[in-house]
Design an enzyme around this catalytic site. Sequence first.
Site, PDB file in Angstrom:
ATOM      1  N   GLU A  30      -6.162 -74.445 -52.204  1.00 46.51           N
ATOM      2  CA  GLU A  30      -4.877 -73.761 -52.019  1.00 46.51           C
ATOM      3  C   GLU A  30      -3.944 -74.107 -53.176  1.00 46.51           C
ATOM      4  O   GLU A  30      -3.878 -75.272 -53.607  1.00 46.51           O
ATOM      5  CB  GLU A  30      -4.264 -74.279 -50.709  1.00 46.51           C
ATOM      6  CG  GLU A  30      -2.949 -73.664 -50.316  1.00 46.51           C
ATOM      7  CD  GLU A  30      -2.380 -74.331 -49.049  1.00 46.51           C
ATOM      8  OE1 GLU A  30      -2.451 -75.574 -48.931  1.00 46.51           O
ATOM      9  OE2 GLU A  30      -1.866 -73.602 -48.195  1.00 46.51           O
ATOM     10  N   HIS A  32      -0.926 -75.354 -55.195  1.00 44.64           N
ATOM     11  CA  HIS A  32       0.083 -76.385 -54.952  1.00 44.64           C
ATOM     12  C   HIS A  32       1.051 -76.446 -56.122  1.00 44.64           C
ATOM     13  O   HIS A  32       1.295 -77.510 -56.704  1.00 44.64           O
ATOM     14  CB  HIS A  32      -0.575 -77.744 -54.698  1.00 44.64           C
ATOM     15  CG  HIS A  32      -1.024 -77.942 -53.260  1.00 44.64           C
ATOM     16  ND1 HIS A  32      -2.133 -77.317 -52.754  1.00 44.64           N
ATOM     17  CD2 HIS A  32      -0.496 -78.663 -52.234  1.00 44.64           C
ATOM     18  CE1 HIS A  32      -2.274 -77.659 -51.469  1.00 44.64           C
ATOM     19  NE2 HIS A  32      -1.291 -78.470 -51.134  1.00 44.64           N
ATOM     20  N   ASP A  41      -4.943 -80.950 -50.907  1.00 44.07           N
ATOM     21  CA  ASP A  41      -5.140 -81.329 -49.498  1.00 44.07           C
ATOM     22  C   ASP A  41      -6.440 -82.111 -49.301  1.00 44.07           C
ATOM     23  O   ASP A  41      -6.542 -82.927 -48.371  1.00 44.07           O
ATOM     24  CB  ASP A  41      -5.129 -80.093 -48.596  1.00 44.07           C
ATOM     25  CG  ASP A  41      -3.764 -79.407 -48.564  1.00 44.07           C
ATOM     26  OD1 ASP A  41      -2.789 -79.981 -49.078  1.00 44.07           O
ATOM     27  OD2 ASP A  41      -3.688 -78.285 -48.027  1.00 44.07           O
ATOM     28  N   HIS A 116      -4.410 -80.276 -44.250  1.00 41.06           N
ATOM     29  CA  HIS A 116      -3.916 -78.903 -44.485  1.00 41.06           C
ATOM     30  C   HIS A 116      -3.230 -78.415 -43.219  1.00 41.06           C
ATOM     31  O   HIS A 116      -3.841 -78.347 -42.147  1.00 41.06           O
ATOM     32  CB  HIS A 116      -5.100 -78.010 -44.876  1.00 41.06           C
ATOM     33  CG  HIS A 116      -4.791 -76.573 -45.078  1.00 41.06           C
ATOM     34  ND1 HIS A 116      -3.852 -76.124 -45.984  1.00 41.06           N
ATOM     35  CD2 HIS A 116      -5.303 -75.448 -44.501  1.00 41.06           C
ATOM     36  CE1 HIS A 116      -3.819 -74.778 -45.955  1.00 41.06           C
ATOM     37  NE2 HIS A 116      -4.683 -74.363 -45.056  1.00 41.06           N
ATOM     38  N   GLU A 118      -2.264 -75.640 -41.902  1.00 38.03           N
ATOM     39  CA  GLU A 118      -2.703 -74.485 -41.120  1.00 38.03           C
ATOM     40  C   GLU A 118      -4.013 -74.720 -40.366  1.00 38.03           C
ATOM     41  O   GLU A 118      -4.415 -73.899 -39.547  1.00 38.03           O
ATOM     42  CB  GLU A 118      -2.854 -73.265 -42.048  1.00 38.03           C
ATOM     43  CG  GLU A 118      -1.535 -72.738 -42.611  1.00 38.03           C
ATOM     44  CD  GLU A 118      -1.069 -73.482 -43.867  1.00 38.03           C
ATOM     45  OE1 GLU A 118      -1.549 -74.612 -44.123  1.00 38.03           O
ATOM     46  OE2 GLU A 118      -0.227 -72.937 -44.594  1.00 38.03           O
ATOM     47  N   HIS A 168       5.395 -78.645 -48.862  1.00 35.91           N
ATOM     48  CA  HIS A 168       4.188 -78.161 -49.527  1.00 35.91           C
ATOM     49  C   HIS A 168       4.344 -78.334 -51.027  1.00 35.91           C
ATOM     50  O   HIS A 168       5.235 -77.743 -51.631  1.00 35.91           O
ATOM     51  CB  HIS A 168       3.930 -76.694 -49.186  1.00 35.91           C
ATOM     52  CG  HIS A 168       2.748 -76.134 -49.912  1.00 35.91           C
ATOM     53  ND1 HIS A 168       1.443 -76.442 -49.567  1.00 35.91           N
ATOM     54  CD2 HIS A 168       2.657 -75.327 -50.990  1.00 35.91           C
ATOM     55  CE1 HIS A 168       0.618 -75.841 -50.390  1.00 35.91           C
ATOM     56  NE2 HIS A 168       1.331 -75.162 -51.273  1.00 35.91           N
ATOM     57  N   GLU A 173       3.483 -84.829 -50.762  1.00 37.15           N
ATOM     58  CA  GLU A 173       2.158 -84.507 -51.318  1.00 37.15           C
ATOM     59  C   GLU A 173       2.076 -84.927 -52.784  1.00 37.15           C
ATOM     60  O   GLU A 173       1.077 -85.511 -53.219  1.00 37.15           O
ATOM     61  CB  GLU A 173       1.861 -83.008 -51.192  1.00 37.15           C
ATOM     62  CG  GLU A 173       1.492 -82.602 -49.778  1.00 37.15           C
ATOM     63  CD  GLU A 173       0.852 -81.229 -49.710  1.00 37.15           C
ATOM     64  OE1 GLU A 173      -0.177 -81.107 -49.028  1.00 37.15           O
ATOM     65  OE2 GLU A 173       1.386 -80.267 -50.312  1.00 37.15           O
TER      66      GLU A 173
HETATM   67 ZN    ZN Z   1      -1.017 -79.403 -49.287  1.00 36.61          ZN
HETATM   68 MN    MN Z   2      -2.263 -77.020 -47.377  1.00 35.85          MN
END
Ligand code: ZN
Ligand code: MN
Length: 254
Positions: A30, A32, A41, A116, A118, A168, A173
């Site tokens: 994903e 970032h 992640d 992650h 989701e 995010h 992170e």
């Molecule tokens: Zn992430």
């Molecule tokens: Mn994620």
Amino acid sequence: MNREIARMTWKEFEEAKRTKTLIIPVGSLEQHGYHLPMETDVIISSGLAKVLAEKIDGIVAPPVNYGYKSQPNSGGGPLFPGTVDLNGDTLVRLVYDMLCEFARDGVKKIFISNGHFENEAFLVEAVDLATRQYDIHVVLASWWDQIPSDMVEKCFEEVPFPGWALEHAAVTETSMVMYFTPELVHMDRFVEEEFRKPGLYHDYPIKPGIVPASGVLATARTSSRGKGALLVESITDAYAGICREAFKSYDDTL
Ligand code: ZN
Ligand code: MN
């Protein structure tokens, strides 16, 4: 000591799985932002898994490198090149199959380290289906749920805490990727944008332009390796406590 099962022989795994908790990291591929790698992640869930394994004498499975569909309000959404979104049933079936295989191999204690946002509901579904079918004890936890309020205050002294969904590619992170893989962080490319609070609803089809151009949902400017170290220590202490509590009945029997 090697704690990664993929680097063990099957005989080493056969011995280790009798008593040790198996930790499965789950991440995503994903975007970032301009400054973090797409496997952020995975880096975080795997990094936490390895530190946890040292604390509880556990073993670590290869990570699940793909996750459920990125959402605009928590991961930037699907419209960035490189974000690869699994359908929900694909993730459920994949993790369900893994859990059933480990159960048939005789693993008793499994801890899923989710990185992650989701993924969570689909991991719960896989865990529920597998534990209905097999005599196996599975604990699932996401790192952001383990951070006490005093740690949140330490990480957000300079900027307001935006809430976990919007963290995010932001301070927490970025700080943890700085801790685990500093060579993959490009703070010189980070761009401060106008970070808006998103609406509390899902609006489909997802349209371009509803998240900042970089894909970052809150500022990462105040990230640091020191904050990453504090977070990793705090989260893995919490994970270790969860494992000791959840799996305590096994310690007398094995
Ligand atoms: Zn992430
Ligand atoms: Mn994620």
